[in-house]
Each structure stands twice: as C-alpha cells, then as structure tokens.
Write a protein that holds these residues in place. Structure first.
Motif, short mmCIF file in Angstrom:
data_model
loop_
_atom_site.label_atom_id
_atom_site.label_comp_id
_atom_site.label_asym_id
_atom_site.label_seq_id
_atom_site.Cartn_x
_atom_site.Cartn_y
_atom_site.Cartn_z
N UNK A 171 37.85 -4.11 105.21
CA UNK A 171 37.41 -3.11 104.23
C UNK A 171 37.37 -3.74 102.85
N UNK A 172 36.53 -3.21 101.99
CA UNK A 172 36.57 -3.66 100.60
C UNK A 172 37.87 -3.15 99.97
N UNK A 173 38.27 -3.76 98.89
CA UNK A 173 39.49 -3.31 98.20
C UNK A 173 39.32 -1.88 97.69
N UNK A 174 38.12 -1.58 97.23
CA UNK A 174 37.86 -0.22 96.74
C UNK A 174 37.95 0.81 97.85
N UNK A 175 37.41 0.48 99.03
CA UNK A 175 37.47 1.40 100.18
C UNK A 175 38.92 1.59 100.61
N UNK A 176 39.69 0.50 100.63
CA UNK A 176 41.10 0.61 101.00
C UNK A 176 41.86 1.45 99.99
N UNK A 177 41.60 1.22 98.71
CA UNK A 177 42.27 2.01 97.66
C UNK A 177 41.98 3.49 97.86
N UNK A 178 40.73 3.83 98.16
CA UNK A 178 40.37 5.23 98.41
C UNK A 178 41.13 5.80 99.60
N UNK A 179 41.23 5.04 100.67
CA UNK A 179 41.96 5.51 101.85
C UNK A 179 43.46 5.67 101.57
N UNK A 180 43.96 4.94 100.57
CA UNK A 180 45.38 5.04 100.21
C UNK A 180 45.63 6.11 99.14
#
Length: 129
Positions: free
Chosen positions: A33-42
C-alpha cells in the motif's frame, strides 16, 4: 499454519510500549500500500503520519491498534490464499459478506475486522464465502 491466538495479548503489550511511526514505511511496503493509503486505514491523515515519522514519534494508540489489526488480517488472509497476489486481490476486492466493502476498509474498525476474520475462517475451513 500460523497461531493468531497470541496476537491480541502481544498486540496489547506492543501498543502499551508504543509503536514507532517509522514502521509506516515498512508496513506499507509489506502490505503493498502507499503510505497515504496505510495512513488512511490507520485513521491518520497523510500529513500527521508524515509529521510523526519525520519527528520520530510513536503512533497514537488508535493508529497503532489499527496497524496491528491490518497486519493480523493480512497474515490471516495470506494463510488462506496461496499467493501474495491472491492475498492482495482478496483484501482489495469488495466482498458480499462484508456488505460489498473491501476487507481492508472493513478492518478499520474492530467489529469490521471481526467480520473479515469470520469470512477468512469460513474460507479456510470450508464454509460459505
């Protein structure tokens, strides 16, 4: 076979000690995942995740909890599906038993994550999925 029964106990201790924001880069790569996508999921916005990482601060407990939950879901899916590509596809495809939500998105909450785990256990042991 992996033993997922220890995750809640060990996860609790890991969160209490604190999870470095530097793991965002490693986990995003591991999950594909992109860092942005992971941040959103977190439950973090991209700017906050970047700031925490650049300052070397720990993740807030809710974000650390979400991160560990995502890793647990990913590893459970990897235990069910034969290939990394199959795992990634399943996690990113809307599923009818999750009200057509992607498993990764459903796992944003503890209740959604439990539903994802239930689907994975059914798939692993021959139930309807």
């Amino acid at each position: 076979m992996r033993d997922f029964t220890v995750v809640p106990i060990k996860g609790h201790h890991v969160i209490k000690r604190g999870v470095s924001s530097h793991v965002i880069a490693l986990v995003s790569q591991y999950l594909g995942l992109s860092r942005g996508a992971l941040a959103d999921l977190m439950g973090l916005d991209r700017g906050t995740a970047t700031r925490l990482s650049s300052e070397g601060k720990n993740l807030p407990p809710h974000a650390a909890d979400s991160l560990l939950r995502l890793l647990e879901i990913h590893d459970m899916a990897a235990d069910v599906f034969d290939t990394p590509a199959g795992t990634a596809t399943w996690l990113r495809t809307p599923h009818p038993l999750l009200e057509n939500e992607r498993p990764l998105d459903a796992a944003k909450t503890s209740y959604g994550a439990q539903a994802v785990k239930n689907v994975l256990m059914s798939a692993k042991y021959g139930g309807a999925v």
